[in-house]
Design an enzyme around this catalytic site. Structure first.
Site, short mmCIF file in Angstrom:
data_model
loop_
_atom_site.label_atom_id
_atom_site.label_comp_id
_atom_site.label_asym_id
_atom_site.label_seq_id
_atom_site.Cartn_x
_atom_site.Cartn_y
_atom_site.Cartn_z
N HIS A 189 -40.77 8.05 -14.17
CA HIS A 189 -39.37 7.62 -14.15
C HIS A 189 -38.98 6.85 -12.88
CE1 HIS A 189 -39.13 10.02 -17.78
NE2 HIS A 189 -38.25 9.09 -18.10
N ARG A 296 -30.41 6.29 -20.93
CA ARG A 296 -30.97 7.59 -20.52
C ARG A 296 -29.88 8.37 -19.79
NH1 ARG A 296 -35.84 4.34 -19.51
NH2 ARG A 296 -37.64 5.38 -20.44
N ARG A 332 -28.91 8.16 -25.72
CA ARG A 332 -29.81 9.29 -25.97
C ARG A 332 -29.20 10.53 -25.34
NH1 ARG A 332 -35.74 9.17 -23.53
NH2 ARG A 332 -34.73 9.58 -21.53
N GLU A 431 -41.43 10.43 -30.47
CA GLU A 431 -42.23 10.55 -29.25
C GLU A 431 -43.34 11.57 -29.42
OE1 GLU A 431 -39.31 10.46 -25.61
OE2 GLU A 431 -38.41 11.64 -27.19
N ASN A 454 -43.80 5.95 -24.28
CA ASN A 454 -44.25 6.58 -23.02
C ASN A 454 -44.73 7.99 -23.32
OD1 ASN A 454 -43.11 4.28 -22.03
ND2 ASN A 454 -41.26 5.26 -21.27
N ASP A 455 -43.92 8.70 -24.10
CA ASP A 455 -44.32 10.06 -24.45
C ASP A 455 -45.29 10.07 -25.64
OD1 ASP A 455 -43.16 11.84 -22.60
OD2 ASP A 455 -41.20 11.35 -23.40
N ARG A 465 -48.53 11.61 -18.31
CA ARG A 465 -48.13 10.26 -17.88
C ARG A 465 -47.89 10.15 -16.38
NH1 ARG A 465 -42.15 9.93 -20.78
NH2 ARG A 465 -41.53 8.44 -19.22
N CYS A 502 -38.32 1.94 -27.57
CA CYS A 502 -37.71 1.90 -26.24
C CYS A 502 -38.67 2.39 -25.17
CB CYS A 502 -36.42 2.72 -26.22
SG CYS A 502 -36.67 4.42 -26.70
C1 PEP Z 1 -40.42 7.32 -24.05
O1 PEP Z 1 -40.90 8.45 -24.02
O2 PEP Z 1 -41.04 6.30 -24.42
C2 PEP Z 1 -39.03 7.10 -23.60
C3 PEP Z 1 -38.45 5.93 -23.74
O3 PEP Z 1 -38.39 8.15 -23.00
P1 PEP Z 1 -38.63 8.58 -21.48
O4 PEP Z 1 -39.47 7.52 -20.82
O5 PEP Z 1 -37.30 8.70 -20.82
O6 PEP Z 1 -39.34 9.88 -21.62
MG MG Z 2 -39.64 10.16 -23.66
#
Ligand code: PEP
Ligand code: MG
Length: 570
Positions: A189, A296, A332, A431, A454-455, A465, A502
């Site tokens: 993040h 977010r 979200r 996710e 990402n998740d 990650r 996203c």
């Molecule tokens: C993701 O997991 O791709 C996402 C957009 O959420 P975050 O990166 O905030 O976990």
């Molecule tokens: Mg996520």
């Protein structure tokens, strides 16, 4: 000239002196002492220093942020001067002949625990205050250098082991020209925040802190992932040219700001932005975002010492909706946990925070927190085009329960006479592999999906990650990931639903042709990636990309897919 390399986390080149930001080690050991008076004098000196510091912070806060915010420091001062805390610390030092740090930590811990066990929210907050004050005094007793990133007031490059999301949120982009960290990945993040703040960054260098010291001249190359330490003059000149060339490229992209994103064969896709705070909306509009694909909201909960009230949240959501002037805004609901902590919630440490009590799991349990957020959102819905989505949905049961709570809060508001929009779309983030695999069932009940790669990638590849040692497994082009994405898009389209993405993959130049071919409807990314993506998409044909994606789905490895994408003319 020692150079280090890492992961290019936020584009651009920055050149300035190093500012090392360290998180000091507050651990305390128990020691026996003989000179009680000296130990008490040490404690008193630390209390005095803390008091002077708090008075200064209080005065500055009063001036810059107003009375309400300054009250926090007034209560810290009261704790610091409270004989009920300080007298037992002194008695412990003299009766048990132990060091001041230990006596303070033990005594404060008893009070903190006592406050935490009380039902009253007010007393639970006092626990957080007590923890803050204890940390400040301990810092002085241990002789630690504690720097607050918000206090940086000259142009620097911040170097750190890691930056927490709240450290990053506090960075002032006027002074912090760039940053580099030892750990972290492209989807941690702090990297995501750096992109929305448009601060060039390189993360996961493993060794920037051992190679550089305070005041060194640093170049952060956020385009290629290099950090140069004390470079020669000729190299600085070279990088200044690279910086100018990048600025020229950005200016060229800016010309596409008000253009639609239409492929050569006439397919319109939507390019939206990911934001963390209402302040980020300016960047979305400057970069030609057609909507917000991911707000977010957890950043609203960070950098403060208690939960934001319904009104604080309502104002933030309303501001974003109004500033976006009727363009869609996907908000979200709270996704705390994983690498995003809220110290004031005092959640127990977990062995695997990314697999633990986070996001909707926490919200379904702490319904007080969830309902407050939903009410704020519902009230704000009349100010624009609001869409709500739940993060980390793993089962249909979780979605149904979260939706039922939303509907209950809506009914209550309507009964109270509050206006709520009737056209709020309700979606989920995809996710977790279980949800991707069961997308056909979810598609019957949701209005839209937003794929959080990402998740989704970390859970599919079982690779944390945040851990740079397994970052090679962050493989957006792996055919397994592409197949999951295809399942989700096809399932949604069969039910007439739209699908966005996203996760960071949506703004990735190698992934974009594949995602267009797989039929993605909305691409949501860091604002600064929108115009390069628009420039790329308007040169592609969806029909050709469908063929490309079909070939990619049949490949064996991510490397083969990259080669395939590189083989097409773009
Ligand atoms: C993701 O997991 O791709 C996402 C957009 O959420 P975050 O990166 O905030 O976990
Ligand atoms: Mg996520």
């Amino acid at each position: 000239m020692p150079n280090v390399s890492g992961i290019a986390a936020s584009a651009g080149i920055a050149i300035a002196r190093a500012f090392i930001l360290e998180h000091p080690d507050y651990s305390v050991e128990k020691r026996s002492i003989t000179d009680v008076d000296a130990e008490i004098a040490k404690l008193e000196a630390a209390l005095e220093k803390s008091e002077a510091e708090l008075q200064a912070i209080k005065a500055r806060t009063l001036q810059e942020l107003g009375e309400k915010k300054a009250e926090i420091f007034e209560s810290h001062l009261l704790i610091l001067n409270d004989p009920e805390l300080i007298d037992p610390v002194k008695s412990k030092i003299s009766d048990e002949k132990v060091n001041a740090e230990f006596a303070l930590e033990e005594t404060a811990a008893t009070f903190i625990q006592m406050f935490e066990n009380m039902k009253s929210a007010y007393l639970q907050e006092r626990a957080a205050d007590m923890r803050d004050v204890t940390k400040r005094v301990l810092g002085h007793l241990l002789g630690l250098q504690v720097v607050n990133p918000a206090e940086i007031s000259e142009e620097v490059i911040v170097l750190a082991e890691d930056l927490t999301p709240s450290d990053t949120a506090q960075l002032n982009r006027k002074y912090v020209l760039g940053f580099a960290t030892n750990i972290g990945g492209r989807t941690s993040h702090s990297a995501i925040m750096a992109r929305s703040l448009e601060i060039p960054a390189v993360v996961g260098t493993k060794e920037v802190l051992t190679q550089a010291k305070n005041g060194d001249l640093i170049i952060v190359d956020g385009l290629d992932g290099h950090v140069l330490i004390n470079p020669e003059d000729s190299v600085v000149e070279e990088y200044k040219s690279k910086q100018a060339a990048y600025a020229a490229q950005v200016a060229e992209w800016r010309k596409l700001r008000d253009e639609p994103t239409v492929t050569v064969d006439g397919v319109h896709v939507e390019l939206a932005a990911n934001i963390g705070t209402p302040n980020d909306v300016a960047g979305v509009l400057e970069n030609g975002g057609e909507g917000v694909g991911l707000y977010r909201t957890e950043f609203l909960y960070m950098g403060r010492d208690k939960l934001p009230s319904e009104d604080v949240q309502y104002n933030a959501y309303k501001t974003v909706l109004e500033k976006m002037e009727g363009k869609p805004v996907v908000v979200r609901t709270l996704d705390i946990g994983g690498d995003k902590e809220l110290p004031y919630l005092d959640l127990p440490k977990e062995m695997n925070p990314f697999l633990g009590f986070r996001a909707v799991r926490l919200c379904l349990d702490r319904q007080d927190i969830f309902r407050t957020q939903l009410r704020a959102l519902l009230r704000a819905s009349v100010h624009g085009n609001l869409r709500i989505m739940f993060p980390m949905i793993a089962t249909l049961g979780e979605f149904r329960e979260a939706k039922a709570i939303l509907l209950e809060e809506k009914e209550k508001l309507v009964a109270e006479g509050t206006q709520v929009s009737d056209s709020i779309q309700l979606g989920i983030m995809v996710e977790i592999p279980s949800t991707a695999v069961l997308a056909d069932q979810f598609a019957k009940e949701v209005d839209f999906f937003s794929i959080g790669t990402n998740d989704l990638i970390q859970y599919t590849m079982a690779a944390d990650r945040m851990n740079e040692r397994v970052s090679y497994l962050y493989q957006p082009y792996n055919p397994s990931i592409l197949r999951l994405i295809k399942m989700v898009i096809d399932a949604a389209h069969r039910e007439g639903r739209w699908v966005g993405m996203c996760g960071e993959m949506a703004g990735d130049a190698t992934a974009i042709p594949l995602l267009l071919g797989l039929g993605l409807d909305e691409f949501s990314m860091s604002a600064t990636s929108i115009l390069p993506a628009r420039s790329q998409l308007t040169k592609l044909s969806q029909a050709d990309m469908k063929e490309l994606a079909a070939k990619a789905l049949d490949m064996q490895t991510a490397e083969q897919v990259v080669e395939l994408v590189q083989s097409i003319e773009q």
